[in-house]
Design an enzyme around this catalytic site. Sequence first.
Site, PDB file in Angstrom:
ATOM      1  CE  LYS A   1      -7.565   0.888   0.950  1.00  0.00           C
ATOM      2  NZ  LYS A   1      -7.146  -0.088   1.918  1.00  0.00           N
TER       3      LYS A   1
ATOM      4  CB  SER B   1      -0.968  -0.004   1.176  1.00  0.00           C
ATOM      5  OG  SER B   1      -0.284  -0.226   2.384  1.00  0.00           O
TER       6      SER B   1
ATOM      7  CG  HIS C   1      -3.789  -0.930  -2.352  1.00  0.00           C
ATOM      8  ND1 HIS C   1      -4.349   0.313  -2.211  1.00  0.00           N
ATOM      9  CD2 HIS C   1      -3.424  -1.325  -1.102  1.00  0.00           C
ATOM     10  CE1 HIS C   1      -4.313   0.662  -0.929  1.00  0.00           C
ATOM     11  NE2 HIS C   1      -3.756  -0.310  -0.245  1.00  0.00           N
TER      12      HIS C   1
HETATM   13  C1  LIG Z   1      -7.034  -0.280   3.304  1.00  0.00           C
HETATM   14  C2  LIG Z   1      -6.448  -1.602   3.572  1.00  0.00           C
HETATM   15  C3  LIG Z   1      -7.035  -2.488   4.477  1.00  0.00           C
HETATM   16  C4  LIG Z   1      -8.176  -2.098   5.362  1.00  0.00           C
HETATM   17  O1  LIG Z   1      -9.374  -2.058   4.669  1.00  0.00           O
HETATM   18  P1  LIG Z   1     -10.551  -1.137   5.201  1.00  0.00           P
HETATM   19  O2  LIG Z   1     -11.722  -1.600   4.449  1.00  0.00           O
HETATM   20  O3  LIG Z   1     -10.139   0.274   4.897  1.00  0.00           O
HETATM   21  O4  LIG Z   1     -10.653  -1.378   6.677  1.00  0.00           O
HETATM   22  C5  LIG Z   1      -6.496  -3.751   4.606  1.00  0.00           C
HETATM   23  N1  LIG Z   1      -5.411  -4.117   3.895  1.00  0.00           N
HETATM   24  C6  LIG Z   1      -4.803  -3.276   3.039  1.00  0.00           C
HETATM   25  C7  LIG Z   1      -3.598  -3.735   2.294  1.00  0.00           C
HETATM   26  C8  LIG Z   1      -5.299  -1.987   2.857  1.00  0.00           C
HETATM   27  O5  LIG Z   1      -4.678  -1.148   2.042  1.00  0.00           O
END
Ligand SMILES: *Cc1c(COP(=O)(O)O)cnc(C)c1O
Length: 389
Positions: free
Chosen positions: A241, A181, A209
């Site tokens: 996302k 990320s 992602h």
């Molecule tokens: C954003 C993210 C999460 C958490 O997800 P949410 O739905 O925002 O709680 C978990 N793992 C990764 C790699 C992320 O980027």
Amino acid sequence: MTPSDIDRELAQLDAAFLKRVRRTPDNACGPEVVLQGRPLVAFASNDYLGLANDPALKQGAIAAIEQWGVGAGASQLVSGRLAIFETLEQRLAEFAQREAALFFPSGFQANLGVLTALADRHDVIFADKVNHASLIDGALLSRAQHVRYQHIDLDDLANKLKNTPVGSGGTRLIVTDSVFSMDGDEAPLPALMALAEQYDAWLIVDDAHGLGVIGPQGRGSIADAGLPPHPQLIMIGTLGKAAGVSGAFVAAGANVIEWLIQRARSYIYTTGASPMIAGALLAALEQILQGDERRAQLQRRIAELRAGITTLNLPFELVPSRTGIQALVIGDNVKTLAVAAKLLEQGYWVPAIRPPTVPVGSARLRISLSAAHTPGHITGLVDALAKAV
Ligand SMILES: *Cc1c(COP(=O)(O)O)cnc(C)c1O
């Protein structure tokens, strides 16, 4: 911690330029935001396909509200699993090309749920060093032995798998982000799957992602790597996302999903998500599957940004990435903040990411691209960057 400890610690964070501040936009998520009355071009969200404010998703949410109301009323195991969530889980399983899927209100909860349901103190979790915080916390909460291998280092992982004994009744779990990320680089999934098979281990892939962005029809990193379904392969997909809404799902064999329903405490002991989320997500899945044009647009913006930054000849690494995450590593906290501040003065909002989110000495600009950015947004940012550094 006492109240005066808190005051002292906060002052220290401030002095070290590590205190986080929340910025509060006045309009909906998109590339052009208004911050305290100032219009800015934003490279800050994870809305990689530009779906967060899409009319089809809004319509999906509104229709779901009309039919189902706004609240689920209880946890999903009690009475909160309205039929729209059953439909959503079927679509998610089809999307991931797996037997079954389970919807969670957030990715953080999905990761806690999977790791605590599958691992206990008899087991060993092998985790990439830069995995997302929720995977780290899930591993800690599971009480499994937590072995962290060097980032994307297959030799280090293989050594640790070989040299870490697992007691009787215990099992191994390999846990990784697919697209990391803060760098936008990627885990070598086929090689990780081969190691998992060799050691009879689980492979748990957090595709936060990759989903929507890569793979055929945006089906994510596992599909992109061409990995077929496997009883010990688990996909976690987050839906806040590229999918533009919120929530997450776990896709796996039917027995794994049934076990999570029985044992994942972050699923069992939380109120079911609002049905409007399910309505928006059903529309989002259609947009993702039909989203080749959006993905092509995102790839064009990535190419334009990378070419533009390369011509500036900056003394900083632009981490290789084919995803919406483009990291320009500046190193020093103060310098990184200064560059971000100069960009902001010129109307460009790019987050400065500092430790502890990234390793000490690798503070960076995390330039987040979306299919909703225009070529003008990108050239404007590159020009502003030239002036800022
Ligand atoms: C954003 C993210 C999460 C958490 O997800 P949410 O739905 O925002 O709680 C978990 N793992 C990764 C790699 C992320 O980027």
